[in-house]
Design an enzyme around this catalytic site. Structure first.
Site, PDB file in Angstrom:
ATOM      1  N   HIS A  57      -2.871  -1.894  -5.993  1.00 52.26           N
ATOM      2  CA  HIS A  57      -2.478  -1.306  -7.282  1.00 52.26           C
ATOM      3  C   HIS A  57      -1.044  -0.788  -7.226  1.00 52.26           C
ATOM      4  O   HIS A  57      -0.291  -0.882  -8.206  1.00 52.26           O
ATOM      5  CB  HIS A  57      -3.441  -0.171  -7.623  1.00 52.26           C
ATOM      6  CG  HIS A  57      -3.353   0.298  -9.031  1.00 52.26           C
ATOM      7  ND1 HIS A  57      -4.133   1.315  -9.531  1.00 52.26           N
ATOM      8  CD2 HIS A  57      -2.570  -0.089 -10.074  1.00 52.26           C
ATOM      9  CE1 HIS A  57      -3.837   1.529 -10.800  1.00 52.26           C
ATOM     10  NE2 HIS A  57      -2.888   0.689 -11.154  1.00 52.26           N
ATOM     11  N   GLU A  76     -12.328  -2.085  -7.418  1.00 52.92           N
ATOM     12  CA  GLU A  76     -12.244  -0.693  -6.984  1.00 52.92           C
ATOM     13  C   GLU A  76     -13.077  -0.494  -5.715  1.00 52.92           C
ATOM     14  O   GLU A  76     -14.153  -1.079  -5.568  1.00 52.92           O
ATOM     15  CB  GLU A  76     -12.759   0.248  -8.073  1.00 52.92           C
ATOM     16  CG  GLU A  76     -11.827   0.430  -9.251  1.00 52.92           C
ATOM     17  CD  GLU A  76     -10.732   1.471  -9.001  1.00 52.92           C
ATOM     18  OE1 GLU A  76     -10.642   1.979  -7.864  1.00 52.92           O
ATOM     19  OE2 GLU A  76      -9.982   1.751  -9.952  1.00 52.92           O
ATOM     20  N   ASP A 126      -2.506   3.605  -4.565  1.00 55.32           N
ATOM     21  CA  ASP A 126      -3.647   3.014  -3.869  1.00 55.32           C
ATOM     22  C   ASP A 126      -3.413   1.514  -3.635  1.00 55.32           C
ATOM     23  O   ASP A 126      -2.702   0.886  -4.407  1.00 55.32           O
ATOM     24  CB  ASP A 126      -4.940   3.259  -4.650  1.00 55.32           C
ATOM     25  CG  ASP A 126      -4.899   2.744  -6.079  1.00 55.32           C
ATOM     26  OD1 ASP A 126      -3.935   3.042  -6.804  1.00 55.32           O
ATOM     27  OD2 ASP A 126      -5.829   2.025  -6.472  1.00 55.32           O
TER      28      ASP A 126
END
Length: 204
Positions: free
Chosen positions: A176, A134, A186
């Site tokens: 993703h 992330e 994203d």
């Protein structure tokens, strides 16, 4: 979640904002990172801070013996770094990634051991065979994608690829949005894939 940021094109992380603050951000000894390096001549893991996700947000496993690790999945948090760590510690959140990269300085948190299956991709098969990273920020605000964030993330991805023999290409380092069945978009149109992949290869 900060105000002024609409959901846009990526499903927002959700969770209890009232959880206790994340652990103090003190880097671990470089020996921890070195211990995860595959061997001489291979890319070294950058230093990380351990910030454990709730066990309710991942599945314990014995990877790569149980499931080969074949991909890296790039995410954008749609949250601040600190709030993302809080959400991953919330057992009701039902999601976590292995790593989180802070925008301002590339500081890295590890939330799930690589041997375990983080719930980050929204696809069980992809979860079992990937590492999720992330990145702090919002997909429609490219200012979050700093040089420090790109460089530290690329260094981490290069080390992961070296450790598990993952090809350093866009078939194995994906966003993703490229996971089958996802409704996420994203890392979004402002993520500079050419720059990122160049850095991954340079760090190899």
């Amino acid at each position: 979640m900060e105000s002024g940021h609409p959901p846009a094109r990526r499903q927002l992380l959700t969770g209890a904002a009232a959880l206790a603050a994340a652990a103090a951000l003190t880097p671990l000894a470089t020996a921890r990172a070195a211990a995860r390096t595959a061997g001489p001549g291979l890319a070294a893991y950058p230093p990380v801070h351990w910030s454990a996700a709730s066990p309710a947000n991942y599945t314990e496993a014995d990877r790569p013996a149980q499931y080969p690790i074949e991909m890296v999945v790039v995410h954008v948090t749609q949250e601040t770094y600190t709030d993302t760590l809080r959400l991953f510690q919330d057992p009701a959140h039902q999601a976590a990634a292995h790593y989180v990269v802070r925008s301002a300085d590339g500081y890295l948190a590890q939330c799930v051991s690589e041997r375990n299956i983080a719930w980050h991709a929204g696809n069980w098969d992809y979860n079992t065979h990937s590492i999720g990273i992330e990145h702090e920020g919002w997909i429609d605000e490219p200012k979050w994608f700093t040089d420090a964030l790109y460089r530290q993330s690329a260094r981490l991805t290069a080390a992961i690829c070296e450790r598990y023999g993952i090809p350093k290409d866009r078939e194995h380092i994906i966003g993703h949005a490229e996971v089958p069945g996802t409704d996420h978009t994203d890392p979004g149109e402002y993520w500079d894939w050419a720059r990122y992949m160049r850095l991954v290869i340079e760090d190899s």
